[in-house]
Design an enzyme around this catalytic site. Structure first.
Site, PDB file in Angstrom:
ATOM      1  N   GLU A 289       0.829  -1.207   0.000  1.00  0.00           N
ATOM      2  CA  GLU A 289       0.000   0.000   0.000  1.00  0.00           C
ATOM      3  C   GLU A 289       0.866   1.260   0.000  1.00  0.00           C
ATOM      4  O   GLU A 289       0.545   2.246  -0.686  1.00  0.00           O
ATOM      5  CB  GLU A 289      -0.935   0.002   1.216  1.00  0.00           C
ATOM      6  N   ASP A 370       3.918  -4.211  -5.835  1.00  0.00           N
ATOM      7  CA  ASP A 370       4.476  -5.478  -5.363  1.00  0.00           C
ATOM      8  C   ASP A 370       6.000  -5.443  -5.397  1.00  0.00           C
ATOM      9  O   ASP A 370       6.674  -5.932  -4.474  1.00  0.00           O
ATOM     10  CB  ASP A 370       3.968  -6.635  -6.228  1.00  0.00           C
TER      11      ASP A 370
END
Length: 427
Positions: A289, A370
């Site tokens: 995030e 990611d």
């Protein structure tokens, strides 16, 4: 402006046929994609993909397939209803009738515009309520996810309506006033108003609005807090705190998100997620995030949204000066508020063509986040966290590739896990 009732139904023009063709074509494409998704997921229901066979058992995989099929079928029902309603509101004379009804009220043009738009929104919400009830109390309950009580559902509905009125009515008055008073460039001033409103809501949401619906508690896990503080320092990130939201009061689904900007930035974990993940997995999810923020994904999406809304309002500014725009969509007497409603109903069939592009862009951002997370935490921990979330949220591991191309903002599970494993080996 006063709107006399037209003597006869407005004549059709080329816009009518373009609108109907686009509406039917987009609906047909959506229905075809949904059927592909249902067939594909059901066809892969009885075998867990090899790369997930150790972590996810066959019953969990089959539950995810059945849940996906149920949601997709409900989506097709919603799609057909929306198609019929759009035709009824426009060419069927629904908006014209609504305008005629409020024309008998002794009110100025701005107030009448707010009444027409507000009643349209209220009626649309009432019509959509049965599907919302079915989704919550039938589909979600069937698969063990619903924890929303009738009382909570009703209170959320009432609070949402009140919030929409408190925020929406002044915004509508301001928008219609700008359209009436600011000349040929009203669309530019309206865009500035809309962007200012959107930024204000984004800023206020975590502190003033979200707490109206959920309870947010500061994270009180000392070990996890220390781990998160260390991660924030490594990433050079500051926020107003890490909070746990009572997501379990409404659903068993788990999630985490980053919200707000400026001094109101917050990191939020669902309590359901906290129950399912280990500390290193929670850290990895948070790093993902944070990656969205540090890589400026939020700002990029805001910039694209701003550009698209500016282009849309400029187009509307041109359309409002042409009588055929109103006549082609079932309105005999032009007005500013009707222009807004017609444009909102006209756009979706054409914007559907942008969905594959926007979805691909979003999936690119997920890969980048990611990659960012794997630099600051463990790629292996993120893999374990995602697999648990796929399993516990009943997310299908086998979406139809073409359906996914249009609809999925996140990469399909096998693709995403394979990418993370490549990052894991690279380090």
């Amino acid at each position: 402006m006063t709107a006399p009732v037209p003597d006869e139904f407005p004549a059709m023009n080329p816009l009518t046929w373009i609108f109907v063709a686009a509406l039917l074509a987009s609906a047909a494409l959506r229905l075809w994609l949904a059927q592909r998704q249902i067939s594909y997921v059901r066809g892969h229901r009885d075998a867990v993909p090899a790369e997930f066979a150790v972590q996810i058992q066959l019953p969990a995989h089959q539950k995810a397939a059945d849940y996906t099929v149920a949601k997709t079928r409900l989506g097709t029902v919603s799609l057909v209803i929306d198609l019929v309603l759009t035709l009824l509101w426009t060419l069927g004379g629904g908006l014209a009738l609504l305008d005629t009804i409020w024309n008998h009220v002794n009110a100025g043009p701005l107030t009448r515009g707010v009444l027409v738009i507000g009643s349209f929104a209220l009626l649309s919400g009432v019509i959509g309520l049965p599907l919302s009830i079915w989704s919550t109390f039938v589909t979600e309950a069937r698969f063990g996810f619903n924890r929303t009580t009738v009382r909570t559902f009703v209170l959320d509905l009432l609070k949402g309506m009140l919030l929409a009125a408190v925020l929406g009515i002044p915004l509508l008055y301001a928008a219609l006033w700008l359209m009436q008073k600011s000349g040929g460039l009203w669309w530019l001033y309206l865009w500035l108003l809309w962007m200012g409103f959107s930024l204000a809501i984004t800023w206020a949401w975590p502190v003033f609005i979200a707490p109206l619906f959920n309870r947010f508690s500061p994270l009180d896990n000392a070990e996890l807090s220390e781990r998160i503080d260390s991660l924030l320092q490594r990433c050079g990130f500051t926020s107003r705190g890490v909070f746990v939201m009572d997501g379990s009061s409404r659903s068993a689904h788990g999630n985490a998100y980053f919200t707000g900007f400026g001094n109101h930035k917050r990191i939020v974990f669902f309590d359901t997620l906290m129950e399912k993940l280990m500390p290193d997995e929670i850290e990895a999810v948070l790093a993902h995030e944070l990656g969205h923020f540090r890589l400026h994904h939020v700002i990029k999406r805001l910039a694209v949204t701003a550009a698209l809304s500016l282009a849309g309002l400029a187009l509307l500014g041109w359309l409002t000066g042409n009588a055929w725009f109103y006549q082609g969509l079932g309105i005999g007497t032009p007005s500013n508020y009707m222009a807004l409603l017609l444009f909102a109903l006209l756009l979706p069939p054409f914007l559907f063509l942008l969905e594959p592009v926007m979805s691909a862009w979003s999936r690119k951002h997920e890969f980048e986040a990611d990659s960012y997370a794997s630099r600051y935490t463990s790629a292996s921990a993120l893999i374990h966290a995602l697999v648990k979330l796929y399993r516990d949220n009943a997310s299908t591991l086998t979406p139809d590739p073409l359906y996914s191309l249009f609809h999925d903002s996140h990469p399909p599970a096998p693709t995403r896990i394979a990418y993370l494993k490549s990052l894991q080996h690279a380090t």
